[in-house]
Design an enzyme around this catalytic site. Structure first.
Site, PDB file in Angstrom:
ATOM      1  N   LEU A   1       0.853  -1.181   0.000  1.00 50.04           N
ATOM      2  CA  LEU A   1       0.000   0.000   0.000  1.00 50.04           C
ATOM      3  C   LEU A   1       0.891   1.233   0.000  1.00 50.04           C
ATOM      4  CD1 LEU A   1      -2.765  -0.839   2.649  1.00 50.04           C
ATOM      5  CD2 LEU A   1      -3.166  -0.308   0.243  1.00 50.04           C
ATOM      6  N   ASP A   2       0.420   2.307  -0.636  1.00 51.91           N
ATOM      7  CA  ASP A   2       1.166   3.558  -0.617  1.00 51.91           C
ATOM      8  C   ASP A   2       1.361   4.056   0.816  1.00 51.91           C
ATOM      9  OD1 ASP A   2       1.168   3.571  -3.380  1.00 51.91           O
ATOM     10  OD2 ASP A   2      -0.637   4.802  -3.521  1.00 51.91           O
ATOM     11  N   TYR A   3       2.379   4.866   0.995  1.00 57.66           N
ATOM     12  CA  TYR A   3       2.679   5.465   2.292  1.00 57.66           C
ATOM     13  C   TYR A   3       1.462   6.200   2.849  1.00 57.66           C
ATOM     14  CZ  TYR A   3       5.061   8.546   5.666  1.00 57.66           C
ATOM     15  OH  TYR A   3       5.447   9.220   6.788  1.00 57.66           O
ATOM     16  N   GLU A   4       0.762   6.964   1.980  1.00 57.07           N
ATOM     17  CA  GLU A   4      -0.369   7.771   2.449  1.00 57.07           C
ATOM     18  C   GLU A   4      -1.618   6.943   2.705  1.00 57.07           C
ATOM     19  OE1 GLU A   4       1.227   7.985  -0.488  1.00 57.07           O
ATOM     20  OE2 GLU A   4       1.295  10.054  -1.224  1.00 57.07           O
ATOM     21  N   SER A   5      -1.672   5.737   2.140  1.00 61.18           N
ATOM     22  CA  SER A   5      -2.893   4.927   2.205  1.00 61.18           C
ATOM     23  C   SER A   5      -2.941   4.083   3.473  1.00 61.18           C
ATOM     24  CB  SER A   5      -2.980   4.014   0.976  1.00 61.18           C
ATOM     25  OG  SER A   5      -2.968   4.779  -0.211  1.00 61.18           O
TER      26      SER A   5
END
Length: 239
Positions: free
Chosen positions: A107-111
């Site tokens: 998963l993306d860092y922001e997600s």
């Protein structure tokens, strides 16, 4: 196979050997015991945590690796802890202390949301290599970007997201898109819409890039399911 723990028709199997139809394949007891002790866990990753080692560039990133959350204190229930200890009675710290625990499907860092860690290569291959057969479900909040010059009705955006987007020069597989907020018609700059997105592939920052192409900026993205797995019973940071 490399350790001689697989038999084909009574003889030791060789690497890359083709198995004939009808052949009898047998795992030795040592291999069966080892396979049964491999651990797979579901983590509810919070935002601003790094999914995998390859993405940890700085020391700050390494301190925010999601695997660090797989501790005894972050286990969601006594039942889950008991299940884990039955598999690995020696691992008092939790899965964080196990070797070869790998993230399967980053998963993306922001997600935020459902992140799978596993020691089992079969699990990892199914999620990564056979990802097109597994549905990944996401709850997504988007906001209309200022300066968007294209069509501004939400129905147009949903139609394009479902079956009309190309990324990296290739047409994407059809996606399931549902509008979860009570919104129809025009979406003005700064207005928000809640979506549920189901993907059957996983390109780099796919949902964020898809939404940008229809004039939306993702403000929140949470993976809520992978196949039959969900976040039921988990709070952020728990496994």
């Amino acid at each position: 196979v490399g350790r001689g723990l697989v038999r084909i028709d009574g003889r030791t199997a060789r690497r890359s050997e083709r198995v004939a139809v009808g052949a009898k394949v047998q795992l030795l007891d040592e291999a069966v015991t080892e396979q049964q002790s491999k651990v797979s866990v579901v983590l509810f990753k919070p935002p601003s945590w790094v999914s995998q080692n390859q993405d940890a560039i700085t020391e700050k990133d390494r301190q925010r690796l999601a695997i660090r959350l797989l501790t005894r204190d972050n286990c969601a229930s006594e039942g889950a802890w008991s299940d884990f200890k039955r598999l690995r009675p020696d691992a008092d710290q939790g899965p964080v202390g196990l070797k070869e625990m790998a993230c399967a499907g980053r998963l993306d860092y922001e997600s935020s949301g459902l992140l799978i860690f596993t020691q089992d290569g079969r699990v990892a291959r199914r999620i990564i290599e056979e990802g097109g057969k597994l549905e990944k479900r996401y709850a997504v909040d988007v906001k209309r970007e200022a300066g968007w010059k294209g069509p501004d009705v939400v129905e147009w955006a949903v139609s394009k997201l479902r079956d009309g987007i190309s990324l990296d020069g290739a047409k994407l597989k059809p996606a399931d898109i549902r509008v979860k907020s009570q919104k129809s018609g025009r979406v003005l700059p700064g207005e928000s819409v809640k979506l549920e997105v189901v993907l059957r592939e996983g390109k780099y920052r796919q949902i964020r890039r898809m939404c940008e192409l229809v004039g939306f900026k993702v403000t929140s993205l949470e993976r809520i399911g992978v196949g039959r797995l969900s976040l039921k019973g988990l709070q952020e940071g728990q496994w």
